[in-house]
Design an enzyme around this catalytic site. Structure first.
Site, mmCIF file in Angstrom:
data_model
loop_
_atom_site.group_PDB
_atom_site.id
_atom_site.type_symbol
_atom_site.label_atom_id
_atom_site.label_comp_id
_atom_site.label_asym_id
_atom_site.label_seq_id
_atom_site.Cartn_x
_atom_site.Cartn_y
_atom_site.Cartn_z
ATOM 1 N N SER A 353 0.823 -1.208 0.000
ATOM 2 C CA SER A 353 0.000 0.000 0.000
ATOM 3 C C SER A 353 0.862 1.265 0.000
ATOM 4 O O SER A 353 1.737 1.423 -0.843
ATOM 5 C CB SER A 353 -0.954 -0.046 1.201
ATOM 6 N N ASP A 637 -5.375 -4.182 -2.682
ATOM 7 C CA ASP A 637 -4.472 -3.838 -1.584
ATOM 8 C C ASP A 637 -4.435 -4.981 -0.566
ATOM 9 O O ASP A 637 -5.475 -5.507 -0.172
ATOM 10 C CB ASP A 637 -5.028 -2.563 -0.929
#
Length: 801
Positions: A353, A637
């Site tokens: 991320s 993610d």
């Protein structure tokens, strides 16, 4: 077949006969008359065609005695799907029950009679709804089949058909408002049509499926419903391999239309690397990096001699996600490691991320780790301080539209993640970012920097939650791939089209901003993800561990085969499906070409150690529901499962000795590392337990070291983002003066925190505080880090590994 590396072998093909005998005690679903039953058969590893018996009218115990034949490859996992249905002329046919039968149960030369009951747990099956089927497997007169496998995935021998039509004749057809329609139903491409500038076609087909080319002429404005007469039908097995055949086809005006056909021999050098070993480029990097690390350790510990190659420990930085907070803090951690002269001891850096943004910035400089990080941090600070409102200005929106249009023209699929990548690039950069991930190879060619690894997870785009199905995927400058499957492609080929391990259509390499749109797609969660994160993580882990145990118990059956029964749908079941759609759909998901498409599984893939190590989803026992059957990947993610970039470092081939875990979670300190430890425990992967006291949780220290008696377990040096001394100390052992106390006044957690993940703009003061906090944590822990590295060196020297 071995699981260690890719192997090419030839295996015989067999003939499977499936005789649908009868059904017994079938209860009618419409309550007005007896059942009108039929059975459908589907075996996607043998053919794309679905077979069906005739319908037996008004019978609760229909008898068919119909036999269907399949040419199968026993070396792969063949699961046949049988569905017993009740024909309904006025509405959708009712499904009575569905059976998934593993053909491995049938050995060559055997005849197996199976009675599939809707209530298999009952003692007397014949008193309940059931289906009687006979399976027989015999040797086939057909030729053997070439297979390439890593012990888990299998690439099957292809027939590649190339079809050409003269460009002038194609123009004549188009002027006459005609188009040539070419279909190979069994191929990856399916149906293709001649258009302006397109008169050469390729079809990729599994050779054992005996594909057939069908050609017809069709009006350009036709819907295709009336003009269905084929002017050419050619089985590909009738065409000589490697020799071009010219055929003259009749047209309506009596002229001949020339067509050139050629079957190309199957190239056995796959474009998907099937193997669990590290790629050659990474192995070469490691050889060079070990020399850099050995030299750095020699200077750090004042060694009398340089370490031998086998004595050099593999040290990795493992970062979590956390938006801009993670980006800034990772700069601080790397800056401190550089000051302590430990950065040259690092072999890998993995990110997730927001922490990925730090590495994509730093690796623009091929020698970044040997330069002062000050200028890079100053540039990042300038970008984070400026307002982000211009990212949705009219000019920017026009720019996004233009970029998306250009991407479509190049052939790439686009999705919300594509747009999100462009938006992110706008608020992280002052000008368009045209960098590519492969350009980072320049920073690795002499082993001068650590190898960067970026992580994501592959999920189902709907119907299934992240916790039931997710698979780790890694991106690095050399390769993109799944460690569970042992399947990798070159990074520049990501998002190109693949089938059965071969590159079907290459597209230009994606810019790195589009990859960042995948790695940091904070909008891709579904409602179930949100419900999970709003509850206690311990509840999920308890449930997940229980599900894993039940799954193992369910599928480790005697004789190594499984039969699964699915009950019919009901009105309440349909309502449940509607709610499941609402809970699991990802409206803002991404879509990327699936480079595993078409690959099959070995018949015993479930028992391969390499696959078992990462086998953690409810579908792992069902090859027909795993990633190779999907048209596209749904990459999101990692934070929606475990917000940690560690899994690529757990590969035994990388043999990481020391994890420097930097955690950017601001709400639940230690959570991500505890989750990683628990995950490894369930998976049977060596990793130390995270033992903490209540005092640690209330007043965290700058650094913790976790180790284990298992010699295969790495040492974990853990840095929480928050500690209890920074408020009073500005540097190790240096107390703040009264006027400096504001520099230690930093609120990381809470809804009002300026460091909340939703914030993408910081003030200069907040930026500096966070950077200083991260730097302080590492600088305070110099002795602990050096002791851990020294311990890893000693372990290497004594073990000889």
């Amino acid at each position: 077949m071995e699981c260690a590396s890719q192997k090419n072998q030839e295996f015989p093909v067999f003939l499977l006969s499936v005789r649908i005998i009868k059904a017994i005690n079938i209860t009618s679903r419409d309550s007005l008359s007896a059942s009108d039953c039929y059975v459908t058969l589907s075996l996607p590893t043998a053919t794309q065609e679905k077979f069906r018996t005739q319908t037996i009218k008004n019978s609760d115990s229909p008898v068919w005695n119909e036999t269907f034949y399949y040419r199968i490859q026993p070396e792969i996992k063949n699961i046949i799907r049988l569905e017993l249905c009740d024909d309904d002329p006025f509405s959708k046919d009712d499904s009575i029950f569905i059976v998934y039968f593993d053909v491995t149960r049938v050995q060559p030369g055997d005849t197996v009679l199976e009675l599939f009951c809707f209530r298999p747990e009952r003692e007397d099956c014949y008193k309940h709804e059931c289906l009687e089927v006979e399976f027989r497997l015999a040797a086939s007169s057909g030729s053997a089949e070439q297979l390439i496998s890593n012990g888990v995935l299998v690439a099957r021998e292809l027939s590649i058909l190339e079809v050409k039509i003269d460009e002038v004749e194609n123009k004549k057809l188009l002027r006459a408002k005609k188009t040539m329609v070419l279909t190979v139903q069994e191929s990856y491409e399916g149906t293709q049509k001649t258009t302006k500038g397109l008169n050469c076609f390729r079809f990729h087909c599994v050779k054992n499926w005996e594909p057939i080319l069908k050609v017809k002429l069709q009006g350009v404005e036709s819907t295709g419903g009336h003009d269905s007469n084929y002017i050419l039908i050619v089985p590909l097995k009738c065409l000589p391999v490697g020799q071009e055949i010219k055929l003259a086809l009749p047209t309506e005006n009596g002229e001949a239309l020339e067509l050139n056909l050629q079957v190309i021999g199957w190239p056995q050098d796959l474009d998907v690397r099937l193997g669990y070993k590290l790629c050659a480029e990474e192995q070469d990097f490691l050889c060079k990096r070990k020399k850099v690390v050995a030299d750095a350790l020699s200077k750090l510990f004042y060694l009398r001699r340089n370490l031998l190659e086998h004595e050099v420990p593999v040290i990795a930085v493992m970062a979590t996600g956390g938006g801009v907070r993670a980006m800034v803090a990772l700069y601080g951690h790397l800056l401190a490691l550089q000051k302590l002269k430990i950065l040259d001891c690092i072999t890998y850096i993995t990110t997730a991320s927001g922490s990925t943004w730090t590495l994509t910035d730093l690796y623009q400089d091929p020698d970044w780790s040997h330069r002062s990080l000050g200028p890079a941090i100053k540039t990042a600070k300038t970008r984070i301080l400026r307002s982000k409102w211009d990212v949705i200005s009219i000019d920017k929106l026009k720019y996004y539209r233009k970029q998306l249009d250009e991407r479509v023209e190049k052939g790439h699929p686009i999705s919300f993640a594509t747009l999100w990548g462009l938006v992110q690039a706008s608020f992280l950069n002052d000008k368009p970012n045209c960098r590519k991930l492969t350009e980072q190879r320049k920073a690795l060619n002499e082993g001068q920097n650590p190898l960067p690894i970026y992580t994501a997870i592959n999920v189902k785009d709907k119907y299934v939650s992240t916790f039931e199905f997710r698979e780790w995927i890694e991106f690095n400058p050399y390769e993109v791939g799944f460690q569970k499957y042992g399947a990798y492609i070159r990074t520049e080929d990501f998002d190109s089209q693949f089938y059965m391990g071969k590159l079907v259509k290459r597209f230009p390499e994606s810019r790195i901003c589009y990859l960042e749109g995948i790695w940091t797609n904070i909008f891709s969660r579904n409602l179930l993800d949100g419900l999970y994160w709003s509850s206690s993580p311990e509840e999920f882990w308890d449930r997940w561990v229980k599900d894993m145990a039940e799954k193992d118990e369910e599928h480790n059956l005697k004789d190594g085969y499984t039969t699964v029964y699915k009950p019919p749908c009901s009105s309440s079941g349909n309502l449940c499906e509607i709610f499941n759609d609402i809970l699991t759909d990802r409206p803002l998901k991404g879509a990327n070409c699936n480079f595993l498409e078409g690959l099959e599984f070995t018949y015993d893939y479930l028992y391969k150690n390499k696959f078992s190590e990462w086998k953690d989803t409810v579908f792992d026992s069902f090859p027909g529901k795993l990633t190779p059957v999907e048209k596209s990947l749904c990459l999101i993610d990692v934070g929606y499962f475990v917000n940690n970039s560690g899994p690529p470092l757990l590969k035994p081939e990388r043999n990481v000795d020391v994890f420097i875990a930097v955690d950017y979670d601001c709400y639940n300190i230690f959570k991500q590392t505890e989750m990683m430890s628990k995950y490894c425990e369930v998976q049977g992967i060596p990793f130390p337990k995270i033992n903490l006291t209540e005092e640690d949780r209330k007043n965290p220290k700058e650094c913790y070291v976790f180790s284990d008696e298992d010699p295969k377990a790495p040492i974990v040096i853990y840095f929480p983002l928050i500690n209890h001394t920074f408020r009073d100390y500005k540097a190790p052992g240096v107390k703040r003066m009264p006027k400096e106390m504001c520099g230690g006044d930093i609120t990381i957690n809470g809804e009002d925190s300026p460091y909340a993940t939703k914030h993408v703009t910081y003030s200069a003061d907040n930026f500096d505080k966070l950077l200083n906090l991260a730097t302080y944590n590492v600088l305070c822990s110099k002795e602990l880090i050096l002791q851990s590295i020294e311990k890893a060196v000693q372990k290497k020297q004594t073990s000889g590994l």
